[in-house]
Design an enzyme around this catalytic site. Structure first.
Site, short mmCIF file in Angstrom:
data_model
loop_
_atom_site.label_atom_id
_atom_site.label_comp_id
_atom_site.label_asym_id
_atom_site.label_seq_id
_atom_site.Cartn_x
_atom_site.Cartn_y
_atom_site.Cartn_z
N HIS A 84 2.62 -1.40 4.65
CA HIS A 84 3.31 -0.12 4.72
C HIS A 84 4.45 -0.13 5.73
CE1 HIS A 84 0.31 0.95 8.00
NE2 HIS A 84 1.36 1.58 8.47
N ASP A 221 -3.46 -4.51 3.59
CA ASP A 221 -2.24 -3.91 4.13
C ASP A 221 -1.50 -4.91 5.02
OD1 ASP A 221 -0.27 -2.22 4.97
OD2 ASP A 221 -1.61 -0.60 5.58
N SER A 624 0.43 0.39 13.87
CA SER A 624 0.41 -0.24 12.55
C SER A 624 1.03 -1.63 12.65
CB SER A 624 1.19 0.60 11.54
OG SER A 624 0.54 1.82 11.29
#
Length: 712
Positions: A84, A221, A624
């Site tokens: 992402h 991810d 992240s």
């Protein structure tokens, strides 16, 4: 006074932790925490984690783009981050002919790696406390504006003495502890970052919005990039002549696996937290702001998804926009529920009562009441601003019109802005959003906070839909060729364009009616909260106070651990490939895995392949892509999310619920090798001994390697 402030902060860092595994600690001061880390299993020294005298783990971590983290895993600049985090760049390279979002992308050699204009990464060279220098010339009694001027002038002077654009050196000064302390951060910025590989979204976004912020999670991810430099290793703009960057440090990978209770730590750049906020701010977030924004984004998401489900082209165009909108939307839901469940507002109010009893007769008496009064004055205007941001400003054609005007006024080329806008724009979505959001503004904003222009137009057209039809039928900004032909000479004429007129009217209303109140109360709050932060340290001298996150490098540590979200339920901390197959559904886009992964699973022996794991590390947005490391500083995973029940951790950390979610490094290797067919990337990586396979086994057959992954 400045010495007292610094002393208080140093004392707080030496104090024991206030809550198990809570905290985002400055790497340069990690020596103050290393004994506590060691007591929980860490086998590293403070110098291993952060050093300016020798290569350390900090040299393998980067701020990726403008808001994620990445890590180096080879001596040839190979970088891992989240899918992402790389999503918008993957999207830019995608088309209906080459749908890398749907199919994934894997370069078969460095020659096939794709450049990404505008993408950069930052390495932290060093950080140091500069409070005395930044506040030089400041004296008690100065106004907040005068203090701001002193800070700005001194900061600019320090930064100017360090910045070296030719070498990619960039300095910044950040305020910590509500500006009771200032730190200098010196970075090296690399501007040639190329896409190397990304799994298909059916792996990288497996579960979509349904699974986002949830556990159990089965999302691969991750994405793979490479940093390039000039022949001397210096930062440089993209050039075919650039060479892979050779970092001072890169992470060794461990495939030994993790068990519940094992020590882990996250080394990354958390974005924003408000752990020491006043109860009135927490009440506004949980009871006013979050619910309003959730409702507005629900409208936008529903419209986007309706059209995305009807067209592959629209799905590609809006994938990044939709994901960005949905991410905060779902996070806010968990945040407000978590604050309510923990009765955080009441707990803050109780703390403030105890604080006021302690402060009686001191300079801090009445401080929390004064802060509450400021928030009460600020709230109506700030809520109107947030509503403007989530409605009018989110309508794409209006925001586009504003951007073009600003480019023309500033003499900047509009070509790239026009190309970017129309590449990912679908007019029916914007038209439907316009009518729905303008209608929501009309129904939900008090009359006193509706601009006169808005009232006139709604009265004239009778409905948001009719006003929408007028704007889209007459505005030049629906026509790419006409917008592309605009020049600075057209600025005056653009003032009467319906899109410009509408946006400018709202912007003028914001500047005239809202911003003065917001700015003045923010000045008061900054001063009061700085005083309150200092006072909290005096009130609780035995508490460990870590600075709120601000996208600078931090260390958070904890352990692999499951949790119980509700009565009679306990979530194990590890998910497996078996769970992916259980969720697999070809009829649902977010759960339709690649046929290749189904075929691999059908071979047998892969049921226990680890996919994701939970830990108690304190993380936030910005973390992240952060490396998750074991007790020896070896890479065992990549952080990508938190559990929904713990998203209030930006405001209050609950050790029973707060868990970060990471992809197990073994699943990443499995996908690269077995699904991506890019085993050549593994040949660049260094692997710790005593893992589920030895470094030499990487040159074995793919099947043998896959089996060894599982055995860990």
């Amino acid at each position: 006074m400045k010495r007292i402030i610094v002393s208080l902060i140093l004392i707080s860092l030496l104090a024991p932790c206030a809550s198990a595994d809570e905290g985002m600690w400055l790497p340069s001061l990690i020596a103050k925490r290393i004994d506590d880390m060691g007591s929980k299993g860490c086998r590293l020294t403070a110098e291993d984690i952060y050093s300016i005298n020798q290569a350390s783990l900090k040299d393998a971590v980067v701020l990726f783009g403008g808001g994620c983290t990445g890590e180096l895993v080879s001596d040839r600049g190979l970088l891992l981050t989240n899918h992402h985090c790389g999503y918008s760049y993957i999207q830019r390279h995608s088309s209906t002919g080459h749908d890398y979002l749907r199919d994934g992308f894997w370069a078969s050699s460095p020659a096939e790696e794709l450049p990404n204009p505008g993408l950069s990464v930052r390495f932290l060279d060093r950080m140091e406390e500069v409070t005395a220098q930044v506040l030089h010339g400041f004296s008690e009694g100065m106004s907040e504006s005068q203090r701001d001027s002193v800070v700005a002038v001194n900061s600019k002077s320090i930064i100017r003495s360090i910045d070296n654009p030719a070498k990619g050196i960039k300095a910044s000064i950040e305020a910590l502890y509500y500006a009771n302390q200032y730190y200098l951060f010196v970075y090296r910025i690399y501007r040639d970052v190329r896409l190397v590989g990304a799994p298909p979204s059916s792996i990288g976004k497996f579960g979509g919005d349904t699974d986002n912020w949830m556990w159990p999670r089965h999302t691969g991810d991750f994405s793979v990039f490479r940093i390039y430099a000039d022949k001397d290793g210096n930062p440089a703009d993209y050039s075919p002549d650039n060479v892979p960057y050779k970092p001072r440090k890169h992470f060794r990978i461990s495939t030994r696996g993790l068990r519940e209770g094992d020590f882990t730590f996250v080394y990354g750049c958390p974005g924003s937290t408000r752990e020491y906020a006043h109860s009135e701010e927490v009440r506004y977030i949980a009871e006013v702001s979050d619910p309003q924004k959730i409702a507005l984004r629900t409208i936008r998401l529903g419209i986007q998804k309706k059209y995305m489900s009807q067209s592959q082209e629209v799905r590609i165009q809006y994938s990044s926009k939709n994901a960005s909108t949905a991410n905060a939307w779902k996070k806010w839901q968990g945040e407000s529920k978590g604050i309510a469940r923990l009765r955080t507002v009441e707990a803050k109010q109780d703390f403030e009562r105890r604080f006021e009893a302690w402060a009686k007769g001191t300079q801090y008496e009445g401080l929390t009441s004064r802060i509450k009064t400021i928030y009460e004055r600020r709230e109506p205007s700030y809520l109107a601003y947030e509503y403007f941001y989530e409605t009018i400003r989110s309508i794409e054609i209006l925001h586009f019109a504003s951007n073009i005007q600003n480019c023309l006024k500033g003499g900047r080329p509009i070509g790239p802005v026009v190309a970017s806008f129309f590449k990912d724009y679908y007019r029916p979505i914007d038209e439907e959003c316009f009518a729905a959001l303008v209608d929501a503004f009309d129904k939900n904003m008090p009359e006193v906070f509706k601009p006169a222009y808005f009232k006139q137009k709604m009265a004239a057209f009778g409905s948001a839909a009719a006003w929408r039809d007028d704007v889209f039928s007459r505005s030049i900004f629906t026509d790419r060729d006409k917008v592309s032909a605009l020049t600075k000479a057209d600025l005056k004429a653009l003032e009467s364009d319906p899109a410009c007129e509408l946006y400018n009217a709202f912007q003028s209303w914001y500047e005239k009616d809202l911003r003065p109140v917001i700015v003045s109360t923010d000045h008061e709050l900054r001063s009061a909260m700085r005083e309150y932060m200092k006072a909290q340290m005096l009130f609780e001298p035995d508490k460990a106070f870590y600075p709120d996150a601000n996208l600078t490098l931090r260390v958070a540590y904890g352990q692999v651990k499951g949790y119980s979200p509700c009565d009679a339920v306990y979530y194990n901390p590890v998910s497996t490939l078996k769970g992916i197959i259980e969720k697999d559904n070809p009829d649902i886009f977010d759960y339709n895995i690649p046929q290749k992964l189904r075929d691999i699973y059908a071979e047998g022996g892969h049921e226990s392949q680890p996919v994701c794991f939970l830990a108690t590390n304190h993380t936030s947005g910005g973390n992240s892509g952060s490396p998750v490391l074991n007790a020896d500083g070896e890479l065992v995973g990549i952080n990508f999310d938190r559990v929904w029940e713990g998203t209030m951790s930006d405001i209050v950390f609950d050790p029973d619920y707060c868990r970060n979610i990471s992809i197990d490094i073994r699943y990443l290797l499995f996908i690269i090798e077995r699904v991506g067919g890019a085993g050549w990337l593994l040949d660049e990586m260094d692997f710790a001994p005593n893992g589920s396979y030895q470094r030499s086994s990487l040159r074995a057959t793919p099947l043998l390697r896959a089996c060894r992954f599982v055995q860990g």
